[in-house]
Design a protein around this motif. Sequence first.
Motif, PDB file in Angstrom:
ATOM      1  N   ARG A 194       4.117  -8.707   2.260  1.00  0.00           N
ATOM      2  CA  ARG A 194       4.079  -7.000   2.079  1.00  0.00           C
ATOM      3  C   ARG A 194       4.831  -7.138   3.150  1.00  0.00           C
ATOM      4  O   ARG A 194       4.859  -7.040   4.187  1.00  0.00           O
ATOM      5  CB  ARG A 194       2.826  -6.672   2.175  1.00  0.00           C
ATOM      6  N   HIS A 226      -2.874  -3.834  -8.662  1.00  0.00           N
ATOM      7  CA  HIS A 226      -3.974  -4.217  -7.949  1.00  0.00           C
ATOM      8  C   HIS A 226      -5.198  -4.509  -7.235  1.00  0.00           C
ATOM      9  O   HIS A 226      -6.436  -4.310  -7.289  1.00  0.00           O
ATOM     10  CB  HIS A 226      -3.533  -5.977  -8.384  1.00  0.00           C
ATOM     11  N   ASP A 227      -4.519  -2.994  -6.058  1.00  0.00           N
ATOM     12  CA  ASP A 227      -5.172  -2.722  -5.401  1.00  0.00           C
ATOM     13  C   ASP A 227      -5.480  -1.064  -5.829  1.00  0.00           C
ATOM     14  O   ASP A 227      -6.236  -0.512  -4.854  1.00  0.00           O
ATOM     15  CB  ASP A 227      -3.878  -2.562  -3.885  1.00  0.00           C
ATOM     16  N   ASP A 270      -3.738   1.406  -6.649  1.00  0.00           N
ATOM     17  CA  ASP A 270      -3.277   2.492  -6.097  1.00  0.00           C
ATOM     18  C   ASP A 270      -2.279   3.071  -7.136  1.00  0.00           C
ATOM     19  O   ASP A 270      -1.158   2.792  -7.335  1.00  0.00           O
ATOM     20  CB  ASP A 270      -2.158   2.128  -4.901  1.00  0.00           C
TER      21      ASP A 270
END
Lengths: 292, 285
Positions: free
Chosen positions: B230, B245-246, B248
């Motif tokens: 990140r 995948h988060d 969000d």
Amino acid sequence: MSVPADIGQRRAAPFLNWKRRRSVLPGFSLTMGITLFYLGLIVLLPLGVMLTRAAGLGLDEFLRAAFNPRALATYKVTLLSAAEATAFNACAGLLFAWVLARYDFPGRRVMDAIIDLPFAMPTAVAGLALSTAFAHNGWLGQYLDPLGIKIAHAQPGIAIAMAFTSLPFVVRSIQPVLEDMDSDVEEAGRTLGATEGQIFRRILLPTILPAVLAGASLAFARSLGEFGAIIFIAGNRPFDTEISALLIFIRLEEYEFGAATAIATTVLLAAFALMLLTNLVQSWHQRYLRRG
Amino acid sequence: MLPTMITPHKPHPQHRGWRQRLLIGAAVLLAGLFLLVPIIVIFQQAFAKGWAGWWHAVSQPETLYAVGLSLVVVAIVAPINAVYGLAVAWLITRFRFTGRRVLVALVEVPFSVSPIVAGVAYLMVYGSNGLFGPWLEAMDLKVMFAVPGIVLATLFVTSPFIARELLPLMELQGIDQEEASLSLGASGLKTFVRVTLPNIKWALYYGIILCVARSLGEFGAVSVVSGQIRGETNTLPLQIDLLYHDYDSSGAFAAASILTLLALISLVLKLVVEAHFEQTAKEDG
């Protein structure tokens, strides 16, 4: 031995004489240097190293990694989905190419432009968009869900993603052939009393078949290698909706570099075999175009 | 019968039979559902909470970093591939030599290699247990899981794009003009800049557009070699994957809307270039 004159000219140059046709243009060594350096470093070195690694695995380990039931299941679902996507694209591509080449209607230029959208759109974005549109509550999925058709997180989703990313290949190889072809031939057939079905089968299909096959083989190859669009929509369950490219990725994350290399090599060799086949189809296509 | 004049293609208007209406209708419906819906979905989701929501999602530092990194990668990859494409096209269309056809096939190899496979191949060369791995570690150079790896993988995937646009055009144009220029005493470089480049400029632009679009969007090869750190090695497509995948999703769609917009811009630029192409073709007769 008598050799036709032109073949004699083309083949008679000494083997080690690189510059066969003497050209007054400069830059042979420079461009040859750049090309070989770049090709060697960027393309051939990595592929060569990977193939060497795979060869070093030994037959036993290679087969265990690349041909175990889970890997075989990924080949099966990848090939099946790519075949479905290609079959769909052969029909849809023919429809688009026909409508764009033969009819004038408002919005034709816009349609012509957006055919290239799947090539311009990043595959990850396409995957995100398709999985949202085909989700059970999505724009398209909400109508398919009551009919019992499940696309997102199921095998049809893989085929849809492959079809989306490879559609332009088929349209763009058929379209120029249809544009070059005069509709006179069809009209002649019509005045002679042929039915529409006969015109399609006897006149159109033979003319465009090489282009359909060339486009379909490109689309199939692209579908086999596709990754970004698929992993968003597939659901990615082992033995069910897991594609080969994803299994390679999973093996890498598990630090199983040998297994990843073995599967990657299998996929690479299959792609090369397909490329050979595509080139044969394309040279047939080219010969055909030149004849016309 | 007199030979017909060659005119740029334009479908002749025919009377609209039911068959024609049906086919046009089917094509419009399919294009709408299959090609337009995905774009609309992206923008609809990205702007579900209005401009403020979109900006909030885009202005996460990691997403902004990913935008910057993607642009840096493109800025490195496109010029290198333009030089390579020009060199390949000059070599293959201006000279006849042994192995020429093999070279053409080799140039096109990356088209048939799955991006994931390309990523694995690079890992085998520059990864910590790859061919150059120990040497790179000793020199304290990081290629894999760092920006150089992303650039190399993108170079691999996009290397044939510009060459493929230039090859057929330069083959078609032949070498008469260049020979004339040289015989009048211009240097090789001057001939290339003053004669060759103006003739192929639209094909070159076209190739660069395709190369840039693909570089911005490359996912498979880059996801293998980037390590997805990140705010360090995440390009924009990888950032979309990560946000998604988060859970969000508004962040993912906001980031995706940037790439979709860039894709639409590249389509418009392509149309502009194509229009110029057609015009020069007409002027040349």
